[in-house]
Motif scaffolding. Sequence first.
Motif, PDB file in Angstrom:
ATOM      1  N   HIS A 279       0.976  -1.238   0.112  1.00 39.96           N
ATOM      2  CA  HIS A 279       0.060   0.039   0.031  1.00 39.96           C
ATOM      3  C   HIS A 279       0.789   1.263   0.061  1.00 39.96           C
ATOM      4  N   LEU A 280       1.703   1.277   0.729  1.00 34.70           N
ATOM      5  CA  LEU A 280       2.765   2.391   0.921  1.00 34.70           C
ATOM      6  C   LEU A 280       3.486   2.716  -0.327  1.00 34.70           C
ATOM      7  N   GLU A 281       3.997   1.459  -0.793  1.00 37.96           N
ATOM      8  CA  GLU A 281       4.977   1.545  -2.000  1.00 37.96           C
ATOM      9  C   GLU A 281       3.883   1.966  -3.095  1.00 37.96           C
ATOM     10  N   THR A 282       2.835   1.538  -3.406  1.00 38.29           N
ATOM     11  CA  THR A 282       1.907   2.125  -4.374  1.00 38.29           C
ATOM     12  C   THR A 282       1.456   3.528  -4.294  1.00 38.29           C
ATOM     13  N   LEU A 283       1.425   3.978  -3.030  1.00 34.49           N
ATOM     14  CA  LEU A 283       1.211   5.388  -2.926  1.00 34.49           C
ATOM     15  C   LEU A 283       2.311   6.423  -3.396  1.00 34.49           C
ATOM     16  N   LEU A 284       3.539   5.870  -3.027  1.00 33.57           N
ATOM     17  CA  LEU A 284       4.945   6.718  -3.085  1.00 33.57           C
ATOM     18  C   LEU A 284       5.129   6.467  -4.800  1.00 33.57           C
ATOM     19  N   HIS A 285       4.815   5.422  -5.420  1.00 29.31           N
ATOM     20  CA  HIS A 285       4.900   4.998  -6.815  1.00 29.31           C
ATOM     21  C   HIS A 285       4.121   5.956  -7.761  1.00 29.31           C
ATOM     22  N   SER A 286       2.925   6.046  -7.196  1.00 31.45           N
ATOM     23  CA  SER A 286       1.818   6.995  -7.896  1.00 31.45           C
ATOM     24  C   SER A 286       2.003   8.384  -7.748  1.00 31.45           C
ATOM     25  N   ALA A 287       2.606   8.962  -6.791  1.00 34.12           N
ATOM     26  CA  ALA A 287       3.344  10.136  -6.544  1.00 34.12           C
ATOM     27  C   ALA A 287       4.444  10.473  -7.355  1.00 34.12           C
ATOM     28  N   LEU A 288       5.463   9.163  -7.599  1.00 34.11           N
ATOM     29  CA  LEU A 288       6.582   9.705  -8.415  1.00 34.11           C
ATOM     30  C   LEU A 288       6.140   9.665  -9.797  1.00 34.11           C
ATOM     31  N   ILE A 289       4.872   8.873 -10.291  1.00 29.76           N
ATOM     32  CA  ILE A 289       4.930   8.900 -11.585  1.00 29.76           C
ATOM     33  C   ILE A 289       4.218  10.305 -11.833  1.00 29.76           C
TER      34      ILE A 289
ATOM     35  N   ALA B  14       4.958  13.055 -10.247  1.00 26.84           N
ATOM     36  CA  ALA B  14       6.157  14.020 -10.152  1.00 26.84           C
ATOM     37  C   ALA B  14       7.037  13.927 -11.787  1.00 26.84           C
ATOM     38  N   ARG B  15       7.347  12.716 -12.321  1.00 20.75           N
ATOM     39  CA  ARG B  15       7.782  12.567 -13.455  1.00 20.75           C
ATOM     40  C   ARG B  15       7.104  13.228 -14.639  1.00 20.75           C
ATOM     41  N   ALA B  16       5.876  12.886 -14.652  1.00 21.53           N
ATOM     42  CA  ALA B  16       4.990  13.421 -15.751  1.00 21.53           C
ATOM     43  C   ALA B  16       4.683  14.630 -15.547  1.00 21.53           C
ATOM     44  N   GLN B  17       5.046  15.544 -14.429  1.00 22.76           N
ATOM     45  CA  GLN B  17       5.049  17.137 -14.336  1.00 22.76           C
ATOM     46  C   GLN B  17       6.247  17.722 -14.484  1.00 22.76           C
ATOM     47  N   GLY B  18       7.478  17.002 -14.634  1.00 20.08           N
ATOM     48  CA  GLY B  18       8.862  17.626 -14.967  1.00 20.08           C
ATOM     49  C   GLY B  18       9.636  17.746 -13.540  1.00 20.08           C
ATOM     50  N   GLU B  19       8.892  17.091 -12.436  1.00 27.00           N
ATOM     51  CA  GLU B  19       9.581  17.587 -11.359  1.00 27.00           C
ATOM     52  C   GLU B  19      10.878  16.441 -10.922  1.00 27.00           C
ATOM     53  N   LEU B  20      10.660  15.278 -11.559  1.00 18.67           N
ATOM     54  CA  LEU B  20      11.621  14.186 -11.450  1.00 18.67           C
ATOM     55  C   LEU B  20      12.097  13.884 -12.719  1.00 18.67           C
ATOM     56  N   PRO B  21      13.544  13.758 -12.916  1.00 15.48           N
ATOM     57  CA  PRO B  21      14.024  13.619 -14.193  1.00 15.48           C
ATOM     58  C   PRO B  21      13.489  12.261 -14.839  1.00 15.48           C
ATOM     59  N   ALA B  22      13.399  12.453 -16.204  1.00 11.73           N
ATOM     60  CA  ALA B  22      12.924  11.563 -16.909  1.00 11.73           C
ATOM     61  C   ALA B  22      13.616  10.176 -16.908  1.00 11.73           C
ATOM     62  N   ASP B  23      14.682  10.131 -16.476  1.00 13.44           N
ATOM     63  CA  ASP B  23      15.711   8.845 -16.447  1.00 13.44           C
ATOM     64  C   ASP B  23      15.585   8.110 -15.240  1.00 13.44           C
ATOM     65  N   ARG B  24      14.485   8.719 -14.150  1.00 13.95           N
ATOM     66  CA  ARG B  24      14.449   8.187 -12.988  1.00 13.95           C
ATOM     67  C   ARG B  24      13.207   7.284 -12.852  1.00 13.95           C
ATOM     68  N   ASP B  25      13.318   6.052 -12.585  1.00 11.28           N
ATOM     69  CA  ASP B  25      12.216   5.114 -12.574  1.00 11.28           C
ATOM     70  C   ASP B  25      11.433   5.217 -11.481  1.00 11.28           C
TER      71      ASP B  25
END
Length: 193
Positions: free
Chosen positions: A130-140, A142-153
């Motif tokens: 559950h926690l991993e899914t919440l973090l994963h969704s937030a990081l997806i 973040a990447r889509a919004q340009g906050e996280l570099p595109a090469d980060r998984d």
Amino acid sequence: MARTKEFDPDAALQSALELFWRRGYEATSMADLVEHLGIGRASIYATFGNKHELYLKALDRYNETRDPGLLHELSQPGPALPAVRTVVRRFATEAGSSERVKGCFVTNTAAELGAHDPAATRRVEASWSHLETLLHSALIRARAQGELPADRDPLTLARMLLVLMQGLRVVGKASDDPGRVRDAAEQALRLLD
């Protein structure tokens, strides 16, 4: 005619949760539960089952009630990385606080029962997933919004943060140095830059 319960099962379950959380599964006997809950052994068995079943019900309760705002916090519109950072820092702060002695009931369960109790392990895994899914969704996001570099998984980062957060809880439980967990969290958060 069936007798009515002379105790509140919900309050008894909460009390059992607190005792198990403070002492652990193995260090808590049925006699301890009888004394702490203030109800008879037969009533405990009739209402909750044996000690193991009561422990699992307490773990379920913990999972249902622990950190209900996490979903809200990590799914707010707008920038996602500040929310992820806030959550990780909160875990570090909690791990270094005076409440650290109890630790996290899920993490405690993983350490004590995870290797040999499949029912407890399933609950621990569900909590972590559950926690991993919440973090994963937030990081997806973040990447889509340009906050996280595109090469980060996002999935790999979410898993790293989950392991870090659980590790913070373990180290924080035994360490008298809150800087240890705080510094580790800050170093890990640099991976999001």
